[in-house]
Scaffold this motif. Structure first.
Motif, short mmCIF file in Angstrom:
data_model
loop_
_atom_site.label_atom_id
_atom_site.label_comp_id
_atom_site.label_asym_id
_atom_site.label_seq_id
_atom_site.Cartn_x
_atom_site.Cartn_y
_atom_site.Cartn_z
N ALA A 55 1.31 -0.61 -0.33
CA ALA A 55 0.08 -0.27 0.48
C ALA A 55 0.85 1.55 0.16
O ALA A 55 1.69 1.20 0.96
N VAL A 56 0.16 2.27 -0.39
CA VAL A 56 1.13 2.93 -0.84
C VAL A 56 0.74 4.67 -0.55
O VAL A 56 -0.82 4.49 -1.59
N ASP A 57 1.67 6.00 -0.52
CA ASP A 57 0.81 7.07 0.04
C ASP A 57 1.60 8.43 -0.34
O ASP A 57 2.97 7.60 -0.08
N ILE A 58 1.75 9.44 -0.60
CA ILE A 58 2.43 10.37 -0.87
C ILE A 58 2.76 11.38 0.37
O ILE A 58 3.50 11.85 0.83
N GLY A 94 0.30 6.77 8.16
CA GLY A 94 0.57 5.97 9.61
C GLY A 94 -0.77 5.93 9.90
O GLY A 94 -1.16 4.76 11.23
N ARG A 95 -1.33 6.75 9.18
CA ARG A 95 -3.31 6.21 10.44
C ARG A 95 -3.31 4.95 9.32
O ARG A 95 -4.84 4.46 10.32
N GLU A 123 4.55 2.11 2.10
CA GLU A 123 5.24 2.74 1.28
C GLU A 123 5.57 4.14 0.92
O GLU A 123 4.38 4.09 0.05
N ARG A 124 6.25 5.28 1.17
CA ARG A 124 5.44 6.59 0.65
C ARG A 124 6.13 6.59 -1.23
O ARG A 124 7.27 6.51 -1.14
N THR A 142 8.43 8.17 -8.60
CA THR A 142 9.43 6.55 -7.99
C THR A 142 8.06 6.21 -7.77
O THR A 142 6.19 5.86 -7.63
N PHE A 143 8.01 4.33 -8.07
CA PHE A 143 6.78 3.67 -8.31
C PHE A 143 7.72 2.38 -7.65
O PHE A 143 8.97 2.22 -7.27
N PRO A 144 7.01 1.14 -7.08
CA PRO A 144 6.76 0.37 -5.89
C PRO A 144 7.70 -0.44 -6.80
O PRO A 144 6.71 -0.74 -8.19
#
Length: 211
Positions: A67-70, A76-77, A94-95, A101-103
């Motif tokens: 799961a990724v977010d900026i 954290g939530r 991952e941020r 950038t991409f996972p």
């Protein structure tokens, strides 16, 4: 996509999440359970996971999730929600600013639910990169708004809301490599901030990479 804010994308989204203790409901996005009904769980990538509603639901339903977010605040939530619901071990957070950038890795499912932004977001590029990371037989699922909600005051008047066909034209995926499982506009009931009913219009795009 045009930029309507002088802040960086990360600064914008950090400020957005800091406005309130919770921005989203914590529930899975409305279209995803139906789309995945009967699909065998595997490795999933949740693009723009927010506070974790989709990632946690996927993990609860047998998926191993990245799961990724900026926004660090959102991550954290989402981590807290995953811990509270007993699935933290099934989710890797991952941020990423996905425009840059991409996972790493490949996935059986890549989900982009309402991946909109009024600040920099290279959406066609991101979705093309996502498509390249789907394994043969896997799914690319894109759900987005067909139009802004009538009560929205934060969406600039020139913010684009492309149709499903326009989204897919931008992706320019080879037809011999991708099957259109579902491409349509779907209406669903919603409730505005003052309790008034209205109708959401969602673009639903489900593509399967041919084996």
């Amino acid at each position: 996509m045009s930029t309507h804010d002088d802040r960086t994308a990360q600064e914008f989204w950090e400020a957005h999440y800091e406005e309130r203790e919770h921005i989203w409901s914590g529930r899975v996005n409305a279209q995803l359970p139906g789309i995945l009904a009967g699909v065998t769980p595997g490795r999933a990538l949740d693009l723009g996971c927010g506070e974790g509603g989709d990632a946690v639901w996927l993990a609860e339903n047998g998926w191993q999730v990245t799961a990724v977010d900026i926004a660090e605040t959102a991550i954290g939530r989402a981590e807290f929600a995953a811990e509270a619901r007993g699935v933290r071990d099934r989710i890797t957070f991952e941020r990423h600013d996905l425009s840059d950038t991409f996972p790493q890795g490949t996935f059986d499912l890549i989900s982009a639910q309402f991946l909109h932004s009024t600040v920099r977001l290279e959406r066609p590029q991101i979705l093309r990169t996502a498509a390249s990371a789907v394994v043969p037989g896997g799914l690319l699922v894109v759900v987005d708004h067909a139009a802004p909600p009538p009560f929205s005051k934060k969406v600039p008047h020139d913010h684009p809301f492309p149709s499903p066909e326009e989204v897919l034209a931008d992706l320019d995926l080879a037809t011999e490599e991708w099957e259109r499982v579902r491409v349509e506009v779907v209406d669903r009931d919603g409730t505005g901030p003052d309790g008034e009913p209205f109708t959401w219009r969602d673009n639903v795009m489900v593509l399967r990479r041919r084996a």
